[in-house]
Design a protein around this motif. Structure first.
Motif, PDB file in Angstrom:
ATOM      1  N   ALA A  77      48.624  40.509  34.107  1.00 26.20           N
ATOM      2  CA  ALA A  77      48.174  42.073  33.772  1.00 26.20           C
ATOM      3  C   ALA A  77      49.226  42.949  34.097  1.00 26.20           C
ATOM      4  CB  ALA A  77      47.007  42.282  34.914  1.00 26.20           C
ATOM      5  N   GLY A  78      50.433  42.466  34.887  1.00 28.50           N
ATOM      6  CA  GLY A  78      51.549  43.344  34.991  1.00 28.50           C
ATOM      7  C   GLY A  78      51.381  44.277  36.084  1.00 28.50           C
ATOM      8  N   SER A  79      50.135  44.305  36.776  1.00 30.16           N
ATOM      9  CA  SER A  79      49.803  45.237  37.743  1.00 30.16           C
ATOM     10  C   SER A  79      48.735  44.846  38.758  1.00 30.16           C
ATOM     11  CB  SER A  79      49.312  46.714  37.118  1.00 30.16           C
ATOM     12  OG  SER A  79      47.937  46.495  36.985  1.00 30.16           O
ATOM     13  N   ASP A  89      45.927  45.749  38.720  1.00 38.30           N
ATOM     14  CA  ASP A  89      44.436  45.985  38.229  1.00 38.30           C
ATOM     15  C   ASP A  89      43.924  44.803  37.719  1.00 38.30           C
ATOM     16  OD1 ASP A  89      44.854  48.999  38.690  1.00 38.30           O
ATOM     17  OD2 ASP A  89      45.484  49.547  36.959  1.00 38.30           O
ATOM     18  N   SER A 101      57.164  40.498  38.953  1.00 42.81           N
ATOM     19  CA  SER A 101      55.828  41.267  38.457  1.00 42.81           C
ATOM     20  C   SER A 101      55.179  41.502  39.970  1.00 42.81           C
ATOM     21  CB  SER A 101      54.954  40.494  37.608  1.00 42.81           C
ATOM     22  OG  SER A 101      55.517  40.393  36.141  1.00 42.81           O
ATOM     23  N   LEU A 155      56.871  43.561  42.275  1.00 43.03           N
ATOM     24  CA  LEU A 155      57.133  45.138  42.050  1.00 43.03           C
ATOM     25  C   LEU A 155      55.729  45.715  42.280  1.00 43.03           C
ATOM     26  CD1 LEU A 155      58.552  47.433  41.124  1.00 43.03           C
ATOM     27  CD2 LEU A 155      58.176  46.496  38.538  1.00 43.03           C
ATOM     28  N   ALA A 156      54.685  44.939  41.936  1.00 44.47           N
ATOM     29  CA  ALA A 156      53.278  45.637  42.033  1.00 44.47           C
ATOM     30  C   ALA A 156      53.022  45.816  43.467  1.00 44.47           C
ATOM     31  CB  ALA A 156      52.219  44.783  41.237  1.00 44.47           C
ATOM     32  N   TYR A 206      55.117  46.345  45.975  1.00 44.83           N
ATOM     33  CA  TYR A 206      55.880  47.609  46.352  1.00 44.83           C
ATOM     34  C   TYR A 206      55.116  49.025  46.035  1.00 44.83           C
ATOM     35  CZ  TYR A 206      60.444  46.416  47.984  1.00 44.83           C
ATOM     36  OH  TYR A 206      61.509  45.947  48.747  1.00 44.83           O
ATOM     37  N   VAL A 207      54.633  48.895  44.700  1.00 43.72           N
ATOM     38  CA  VAL A 207      53.939  50.201  44.469  1.00 43.72           C
ATOM     39  C   VAL A 207      52.507  50.322  45.575  1.00 43.72           C
ATOM     40  CG1 VAL A 207      52.376  51.302  42.719  1.00 43.72           C
ATOM     41  CG2 VAL A 207      54.672  50.443  42.170  1.00 43.72           C
ATOM     42  N   ALA A 229      52.392  49.326  48.143  1.00 41.68           N
ATOM     43  CA  ALA A 229      52.696  49.866  49.490  1.00 41.68           C
ATOM     44  C   ALA A 229      53.014  51.275  49.732  1.00 41.68           C
ATOM     45  CB  ALA A 229      54.021  49.018  50.016  1.00 41.68           C
ATOM     46  N   GLN A 230      52.882  51.748  48.622  1.00 47.03           N
ATOM     47  CA  GLN A 230      52.965  53.352  48.713  1.00 47.03           C
ATOM     48  C   GLN A 230      51.791  53.987  49.076  1.00 47.03           C
ATOM     49  OE1 GLN A 230      55.978  55.673  45.905  1.00 47.03           O
ATOM     50  NE2 GLN A 230      54.972  54.060  44.728  1.00 47.03           N
ATOM     51  N   SER A 231      50.580  53.345  49.063  1.00 43.84           N
ATOM     52  CA  SER A 231      49.319  53.861  49.268  1.00 43.84           C
ATOM     53  C   SER A 231      48.548  53.067  50.315  1.00 43.84           C
ATOM     54  CB  SER A 231      48.564  54.115  47.967  1.00 43.84           C
ATOM     55  OG  SER A 231      48.415  52.765  47.175  1.00 43.84           O
ATOM     56  N   LEU A 284      63.645  44.940  39.904  1.00 44.88           N
ATOM     57  CA  LEU A 284      62.731  46.133  39.052  1.00 44.88           C
ATOM     58  C   LEU A 284      63.578  46.131  37.558  1.00 44.88           C
ATOM     59  CD1 LEU A 284      61.215  48.433  39.558  1.00 44.88           C
ATOM     60  CD2 LEU A 284      63.429  49.869  39.945  1.00 44.88           C
ATOM     61  N   ALA A 332      61.879  43.040  36.041  1.00 45.45           N
ATOM     62  CA  ALA A 332      60.403  43.130  35.702  1.00 45.45           C
ATOM     63  C   ALA A 332      60.177  43.771  34.451  1.00 45.45           C
ATOM     64  CB  ALA A 332      59.802  43.990  36.782  1.00 45.45           C
ATOM     65  N   LEU A 333      61.159  44.664  34.019  1.00 41.12           N
ATOM     66  CA  LEU A 333      60.987  45.539  32.936  1.00 41.12           C
ATOM     67  C   LEU A 333      61.468  44.806  31.592  1.00 41.12           C
ATOM     68  CD1 LEU A 333      59.795  48.062  32.304  1.00 41.12           C
ATOM     69  CD2 LEU A 333      62.076  49.265  32.262  1.00 41.12           C
ATOM     70  N   ALA A 346      48.724  59.897  45.593  1.00 38.39           N
ATOM     71  CA  ALA A 346      48.030  58.508  45.431  1.00 38.39           C
ATOM     72  C   ALA A 346      48.985  57.306  45.611  1.00 38.39           C
ATOM     73  CB  ALA A 346      47.148  58.541  44.001  1.00 38.39           C
ATOM     74  N   GLN A 405      54.853  47.564  32.554  1.00 38.24           N
ATOM     75  CA  GLN A 405      55.031  46.189  32.479  1.00 38.24           C
ATOM     76  C   GLN A 405      53.696  45.849  31.637  1.00 38.24           C
ATOM     77  OE1 GLN A 405      56.319  43.622  35.877  1.00 38.24           O
ATOM     78  NE2 GLN A 405      55.364  45.169  36.988  1.00 38.24           N
TER      79      GLN A 405
END
Lengths: 194, 194, 194, 194
Positions: free
Chosen positions: C25-27, C29, C105, C108-109, C111-112, C114-116, C163, C166-167, D25, D115
DNA sequence: AATGAATGAGTTTTCATTCAT
DNA sequence: GATGAATGAAAACTCATTCAT
C-alpha cells in the motif's frame, strides 16, 4: 417589433436544456447546475426563474405535454371522419416531435416521477384523460359500447411502444410503431362492422 | 435439518426490502439505509452482502425477473397447445405475483434505470428477448410470418398496461388487463384463420 | 520436538502480512481485513491476538526493529576494532534484510506514524538512541569530542538514503548507499588523524 | 485597487489550513472538514474550489515546493561562486520558512504519500531532480567527476535531517543541521583540492 | 481457537438552495 | 437581472471492532 424579452427566452432555453439533460442522463437524476450550464446560465438563475428544481421539471413536463397537445389538436382539426381522428392521434403520438429519443426518455422519466410526485401525477392524468376522451369520442360511432375498452387498448399499446423505444437498441421506427396501433384499430373496427 | 444460514436469509430480506422500498418511494431514489432499516439490519450489512448499492438494485431486479421466469415456465409446461402457451405468458404477466402494485412500480423503475445503467439494460434485454422468442415460437404455427409482428404488439401492450397500472388511480384489474391482450390475440388469430 | 503451537505461528504470519501489506500500500492505510486475508486468517483473529489495529502495527514495528537489532548485534560481535564496528552498523543498515523495498516502505511509514502515535514514537526513539550510543561509543576513540556530531551525520545520512530509496525509481543499490556513508566516515576520520 | 477576490483568498486559506492540519495530525489522515473548519469555511467549499481531497493535498504540496523553489532561487541569484551556490541551497533547505516543524511534518507526510499516489510522486521527483541538477552543476567545477556522488550525499543528508527533525524531541536546530551538511561538503572539497 | 455476522462511527462527496453584490 | 460564493443536509461507502457460536 415585439422585444422578445430576456425572461421568456431564458425560460425556453432552460426547459429545452432540461429535456436534453434528462435524455442524456436517461433519468431525472440531473443536477440543476448541469441544466443551467447547458442553457448557458447560472444555476442561481434557474432557481430565480423556476423556484425549486421540481418546478423546473414540472415546467419541462408541461412543455412536452403542451407540445403534444398542440400537435394533436392540429391534426384533429384536419381530420374529417372519426376514423381519421383516431389516425390523427396515433400520428401525433409517433410524430417526429414526439417520438424522438430525447422526448421519449423524458416521457418515461416523468412517468416514473409521477409515481411519487403528486403534481407530476396530476399533470399526467389530465393528459391521459384528455387522450382517453378523445379516443372514446372518436370510437363511439365506430365501436359503440366497446369504445372505452378499445381506447384503453390503444392507449396501452402506445405507451408500451414508447417504453420499448426508450429501451430499444434498435433505431426508433415511428412508422412501424404507428402501423401496429393502426392495425390494432382496424382489427377491432372490422370485427365491429362484421 | 439444514441450518437456515443467516446469509441467504439476510439476502432475501434485503431484496424484499429493496422492492418494497422502491414501491413506496415510487422510484429508485431510495437510500441504502432505508432499505436496510426495512430489512431490520444496518446499512453496513447491506454493503457487506451486496457491495455497492447498484449491486443490490440489480439483485432485486434479477429476483423479479427470475420470479417471473419461474412462474411463466410453470404455466408453459402445463400448456398443451400453442394458443394455450400464449395464454400462459399473458397469465404469468398479469398473475398475482407480477401484477402487484409493488412489483409493477419496481418494474417501471428498473426500466428507467436501464436507460442509464448498462448492467440493468443487459438484464432487461435478456428478459425481453426470451419473452419475444417464446411468443414468436408459439405464434408461428398460428400466424405464420406475422408472428414477430404480433409478438411485438403483445409485448408492447403488456408493457403499456404495466405502465398505466403503475400510474393508475384505479385499483389494479389484472383480469381486465389480461382480457385486453387475449382479445388482441384473438383478433389477430381469427383474422389469420379467416 | 517442540510443538510449534498455533499461536506463535499465527502471530508471525500476521506480522509478516502486516509488513507486506504496508509495503504494497505504501502507507499504513491498510485495513485489518487485508492483513488478515494475506495471513490466511479472519480479521477477528487478528484482533484476538493483537487487540487493536495499533497494537498489530506496533508489533510489526517492533519486529522490524528487533530484526535489525539482532542483525547489527551479530555483526558487532564479529567486529574487532572500533572502525570495524562502525562498518558493522552501516552494513547492517544496508544489509539484505533491511534494505529490501518492503522493509524500507514500512520503515518510512512508521516514521510518519511516530509523529502522531506516542507508542510508536517511543519505540523509534529507543532504537535511535541505541544506534546513536553505539555509533558514539565506536567513534569516541577515533574522533574524540567530535564523535556525537559525526554520529549524528552518519545517522542522518542513513535515514536520508532510506527515504530516497523509498521513493526512488532506481532499483535499490545497497552497496552504493553503504559506500556513501563509509566515505563520509573516512573523510571525517582521516581529517581527525591529520 | 484590485478587488482582493474571494477565491484566491479562500484557496490560500485552505492550503495554509491543510499544512497546519497535517502538521497537527502528524500525517495526511486529516479530514476535509477539519481543514475547512480551520480555514473558517465549510467542507463543501473546499470541494468546490479544489475538487477531491487529493487535489487539495496536491495543491498544498505544490505550494510547499514552490515556496522552497522561490526561496532557493532567490538565494542562488545572490551567490557569486559555485561554493556559495551550494551554501545557498543548504541555507534554503534549513531556512526559517522550510525548517519549521509545520513544514517538515507536511514534507515527510508527502514523501510517504508519494509512495502510493502517482501525482504526488511525480511532483516530488520533479523537485528532487531539479535539486540534484543544481547541486551537480555547482559541484562540477569543484569536484569534477565526483560531483554526482557528492550531490547524492548532500541530498540524502538533508532529507535525513528533515526526517530526524520530524521525529525529534529536541527543538529544531536549523543552524546545527546546516553546519553538518556544510562540513560534509568541506571535507569532500578539501579532499578534492588536496 | 477461530470465524462469520453485524454494526456504529466516520469520511468523502454531491447538490439544491440561498444570498450579497 | 444575473451570478459567484457559500453551505446544510444527506448519501454511499468503509472499517475497526465486538460477539455469539
Amino acid at each position: 417589433m415585439p422585444r422578445t424579452g430576456r425572461e421568456p427566452m431564458r425560460r425556453r432555453a432552460l426547459i429545452g436544456a432540461t429535456i436534453a439533460a434528462i435524455h442524456e442522463a436517461g433519468s431525472l437524476d440531473v443536477t440543476v447546475s448541469q441544466i443551467a450550464r447547458r442553457a448557458g446560465v447560472s444555476s442561481a438563475l434557474a432557481h430565480h426563474y423556476f423556484g425549486a428544481k421540481d418546478d423546473l421539471l414540472l415546467a419541462a413536463m408541461r412543455h412536452l405535454l403542451a407540445e403534444f397537445g398542440r400537435d394533436a389538436a392540429g391534426r384533429l382539426r384536419a381530420a374529417p371522419t372519426p376514423r381519421a381522428r383516431l389516425s390523427a392521434v396515433i400520428a401525433a403520438s409517433f410524430g417526429a416531435a414526439q417520438f424522438r429519443p430525447e422526448t421519449v426518455s423524458a416521457w418515461l422519466a416523468f412517468y416514473v416521477r409521477a409515481q411519487s410526485a403528486a403534481p407530476a401525477r396530476r399533470l399526467l392524468r389530465v393528459y391521459a384523460r384528455r387522450l382517453h376522451a378523445t379516443l372514446v369520442h372518436a370510437l363511439r360511432p365506430l365501436a359503440g359500447p366497446r369504445a372505452p375498452r378499445i381506447a384503453e387498448g390503444v392507449a396501452a399499446m402506445i405507451d408500451g411502444l414508447y417504453l420499448r423505444q426508450a429501451l430499444g437498441e434498435a433505431p426508433p421506427d415511428a412508422a412501424a410503431a404507428a402501423a401496429l396501433v393502426e392495425e390494432y384499430l382496424d382489427l377491432h373496427l372490422a370485427g365491429a362492422r362484421a
